[in-house]
Design a protein around this motif. Structure first.
Motif, mmCIF file in Angstrom:
data_model
loop_
_atom_site.group_PDB
_atom_site.id
_atom_site.type_symbol
_atom_site.label_atom_id
_atom_site.label_comp_id
_atom_site.label_asym_id
_atom_site.label_seq_id
_atom_site.Cartn_x
_atom_site.Cartn_y
_atom_site.Cartn_z
ATOM 1 N N GLY A 56 58.273 81.743 30.039
ATOM 2 C CA GLY A 56 57.893 80.820 31.095
ATOM 3 C C GLY A 56 56.403 80.768 31.334
ATOM 4 O O GLY A 56 55.614 81.504 30.721
ATOM 5 N N PRO A 57 55.945 79.874 32.245
ATOM 6 C CA PRO A 57 54.512 79.705 32.530
ATOM 7 C C PRO A 57 53.892 80.995 33.062
ATOM 8 O O PRO A 57 54.527 81.743 33.812
ATOM 9 N N HIS A 58 52.636 81.242 32.672
ATOM 10 C CA HIS A 58 51.920 82.417 33.143
ATOM 11 C C HIS A 58 50.427 82.095 33.219
ATOM 12 O O HIS A 58 49.987 81.030 32.798
ATOM 13 N N ASN A 59 49.684 83.016 33.735
ATOM 14 C CA ASN A 59 48.280 82.768 34.078
ATOM 15 C C ASN A 59 47.417 82.504 32.845
ATOM 16 O O ASN A 59 47.497 83.217 31.847
ATOM 17 N N GLY A 60 46.595 81.455 32.937
ATOM 18 C CA GLY A 60 45.678 81.117 31.852
ATOM 19 C C GLY A 60 44.332 80.654 32.378
ATOM 20 O O GLY A 60 44.084 80.650 33.597
ATOM 21 N N HIS A 61 43.477 80.242 31.449
ATOM 22 C CA HIS A 61 42.114 79.844 31.814
ATOM 23 C C HIS A 61 41.657 78.738 30.878
ATOM 24 O O HIS A 61 41.984 78.740 29.686
ATOM 25 N N ILE A 62 40.909 77.778 31.406
ATOM 26 C CA ILE A 62 40.341 76.698 30.607
ATOM 27 C C ILE A 62 38.836 76.638 30.826
ATOM 28 O O ILE A 62 38.357 76.773 31.958
ATOM 29 N N CYS A 74 44.772 82.667 27.260
ATOM 30 C CA CYS A 74 45.896 83.249 27.981
ATOM 31 C C CYS A 74 45.458 84.577 28.589
ATOM 32 O O CYS A 74 44.886 85.429 27.902
ATOM 33 N N ASN A 75 45.737 84.763 29.891
ATOM 34 C CA ASN A 75 45.374 86.007 30.572
ATOM 35 C C ASN A 75 46.522 87.008 30.620
ATOM 36 O O ASN A 75 46.357 88.117 31.133
ATOM 37 N N GLN A 76 47.694 86.618 30.106
ATOM 38 C CA GLN A 76 48.856 87.507 30.107
ATOM 39 C C GLN A 76 49.563 87.405 28.749
ATOM 40 O O GLN A 76 50.655 86.859 28.635
ATOM 41 N N THR A 77 48.924 87.926 27.736
ATOM 42 C CA THR A 77 49.451 87.785 26.371
ATOM 43 C C THR A 77 50.759 88.540 26.158
ATOM 44 O O THR A 77 51.460 88.297 25.160
ATOM 45 N N ASP A 78 51.120 89.429 27.093
ATOM 46 C CA ASP A 78 52.399 90.118 26.954
ATOM 47 C C ASP A 78 53.565 89.131 27.066
ATOM 48 O O ASP A 78 54.676 89.425 26.593
ATOM 49 N N HIS A 79 53.314 87.950 27.680
ATOM 50 C CA HIS A 79 54.349 86.929 27.765
ATOM 51 C C HIS A 79 54.643 86.295 26.399
ATOM 52 O O HIS A 79 55.642 85.616 26.241
ATOM 53 N N HIS A 80 53.752 86.521 25.433
ATOM 54 C CA HIS A 80 53.948 85.970 24.091
ATOM 55 C C HIS A 80 54.768 86.908 23.212
ATOM 56 O O HIS A 80 55.235 86.516 22.146
ATOM 57 N N ARG A 81 54.890 88.155 23.631
ATOM 58 C CA ARG A 81 55.553 89.167 22.817
ATOM 59 C C ARG A 81 57.044 89.212 23.096
ATOM 60 O O ARG A 81 57.523 88.779 24.151
ATOM 61 N N MET A 82 57.803 89.770 22.166
ATOM 62 C CA MET A 82 59.251 89.914 22.300
ATOM 63 C C MET A 82 59.634 91.386 22.236
ATOM 64 O O MET A 82 58.943 92.199 21.616
ATOM 65 N N SER A 83 60.786 91.692 22.850
ATOM 66 C CA SER A 83 61.218 93.090 22.934
ATOM 67 C C SER A 83 61.498 93.679 21.559
ATOM 68 O O SER A 83 61.350 94.878 21.337
ATOM 69 N N TYR A 120 48.578 84.057 10.580
ATOM 70 C CA TYR A 120 47.397 83.263 10.926
ATOM 71 C C TYR A 120 47.556 82.594 12.291
ATOM 72 O O TYR A 120 46.645 82.610 13.117
ATOM 73 N N THR A 121 48.732 82.001 12.538
ATOM 74 C CA THR A 121 48.927 81.281 13.798
ATOM 75 C C THR A 121 49.112 82.220 14.977
ATOM 76 O O THR A 121 48.601 81.957 16.074
ATOM 77 N N SER A 122 49.819 83.329 14.782
ATOM 78 C CA SER A 122 50.118 84.220 15.900
ATOM 79 C C SER A 122 48.898 85.011 16.365
ATOM 80 O O SER A 122 48.820 85.374 17.541
ATOM 81 N N GLN A 123 47.926 85.227 15.474
ATOM 82 C CA GLN A 123 46.762 86.006 15.898
ATOM 83 C C GLN A 123 45.806 85.196 16.769
ATOM 84 O O GLN A 123 44.919 85.751 17.408
ATOM 85 N N TYR A 124 46.004 83.864 16.805
ATOM 86 C CA TYR A 124 45.137 83.021 17.625
ATOM 87 C C TYR A 124 45.894 82.395 18.799
ATOM 88 O O TYR A 124 45.417 81.447 19.405
ATOM 89 N N ASP A 125 47.069 82.944 19.136
ATOM 90 C CA ASP A 125 47.862 82.290 20.178
ATOM 91 C C ASP A 125 47.336 82.555 21.583
ATOM 92 O O ASP A 125 47.818 81.963 22.546
ATOM 93 N N ASN A 126 46.353 83.437 21.725
ATOM 94 C CA ASN A 126 45.851 83.746 23.067
ATOM 95 C C ASN A 126 44.563 83.008 23.411
ATOM 96 O O ASN A 126 44.177 82.929 24.570
ATOM 97 N N CYS A 127 43.882 82.443 22.414
ATOM 98 C CA CYS A 127 42.622 81.750 22.670
ATOM 99 C C CYS A 127 42.470 80.619 21.652
ATOM 100 O O CYS A 127 42.392 80.864 20.453
#
Length: 372
Positions: A56-62, A74-83, A120-127
């Protein structure tokens, strides 16, 4: 990299990731996935939410970098990870982005390429950084309407290519890239001054016959380029000698006559497209999509860009541009013995037209320089 249309929805501005359909279904519609959301508040305030991931939506910055360019973080990259860790993330990404499971992919080379793309794509998913893309301008002389197309690229899957026309040349520029050829590079170039006459349908099945025809045109193009360069050198030398020996004639009659002759000769090189003709891929040419049209309007000599992983040792190789209809074309990569099928993206984008031809050409140069 993917196109990201911005949409204003009430008090929200939403950025959507614009994804091609699952390989190899080029005629299927594009897929949309929310990437970020800006909630417009009172008193010129706004909150930014990252929509990437499955929590779901989480804190970010533009941040506005400069005109026509901004970045998100993305300020909460843990939301991108899976258990289940990276293995679960890879399997989920494979299912959502490719419509497949890991067990479906038997080819070792294809497994390697897909894994490289995931990393390649996953390493840049936070910025991420976003830059404006103009749609190509059109003119009545264009072979077909320019625009965006979905294309098959072997084990790389489907990619987005922008087709634009530049006089006697047409260019296919990658809007999305892969581990070999990054976004921004000119994947194919079509020489509209050199149409190809394909052999009859039986002889067309013979790859060596098609290869012979293409290589003969390649040699012709090479000779013409050498002759053009030689004429240019001779003209420059002649002009410099005339300038040194005597003042230039105010009438310039011979020069004007020469220009007229050249213009007339150039006009005679315009070839009309023949009627629709049967088409089949030669034996041995690999195609991800066997559902390609069996008739084509016209073919032209062209070159395609190939390279090793990481865009190493890039080179332009000969090929055949095949125009099927107003919305589909193909390219036969002679050296790779492979075929790419392209289908038009039929989505209307507002405010995406270039303000001028010069602005569009400048944009092409900029995205290519970023890729290199």
């Amino acid at each position: 990299l993917c196109p990201v249309p911005l949409q204003v929805d009430g008090l929200f501005i939403i950025g959507w990731m614009y994804l091609p359909p699952h390989d190899p279904h080029v005629d299927d519609p594009m897929r949309f996935k929310p990437l970020f959301r800006i909630h417009l508040m009172e008193r010129k305030c706004a909150t930014v939410e990252c929509m990437y991931g499955h929590k779901g939506p989480h804190n970010g910055h533009i941040q506005i970098v400069k005109k026509d360019e901004f970045s998100t973080k993305c300020n909460q990259t843990d939301h991108h990870r899976m258990s289940g860790g990276r293995q679960e993330e890879f399997r989920t990404w494979l299912r959502e982005e490719w419509g497949r499971t890991l067990e479906d992919i038997f080819h070792e080379h294809m497994q390697e390429l897909i894994l490289m793309k995931f990393i390649y794509t996953s390493q840049y998913d936070n910025c991420l950084t976003y830059r404006r893309i103009y749609l190509p301008p059109s003119s009545p002389e264009d072979l077909i309407q320019p625009g965006l197309f979905k294309g098959t690229y072997g084990s790389h899957g489907l990619e987005i290519v922008m087709l634009s026309f530049h006089g006697k040349k047409a260019k296919g520029t990658k809007i999305t890239g892969d581990p070999n050829i990054p976004a921004g590079q000119q994947t194919v170039e079509i020489d509209l001054a050199h149409p190809l006459q394909l052999p009859d349908i039986e002889n067309l099945r013979d790859f060596s016959e098609l290869s012979r025809i293409v290589l003969e045109v390649q040699e012709q193009v090479r000779r013409e380029e050498q002759e053009r360069e030689q004429r240019q050198e001779e003209e420059e030398e002649e002009h410099s000698q005339q300038a040194a020996s005597q003042p230039a004639s105010p009438l310039g009659g011979e020069g004007a006559e020469g220009e007229e002759t050249a213009a007339g000769a150039e006009g005679t090189t315009q070839d009309k497209a023949p009627a629709s003709q049967p088409f089949v891929l030669p034996m041995g040419v690999i195609s991800r999509n066997e559902d390609y049209p069996r008739t084509c309007r016209v073919c032209f000599y062209g070159t395609g860009l190939i390279a090793g992983h990481g865009f190493t040792s890039p080179e332009r190789t000969p090929g055949v541009f095949v125009l099927f209809d107003d919305d589909r074309f193909g390219f036969i990569w002679l050296e790779l013995k492979s075929f790419s099928l392209y289908s038009r993206i039929k989505v209307s984008f507002q405010n995406a037209q270039a303000p001028s031809r010069e602005a569009f050409d400048e944009m092409l140069k900029n995205i290519q320089s970023l890729a290199t």
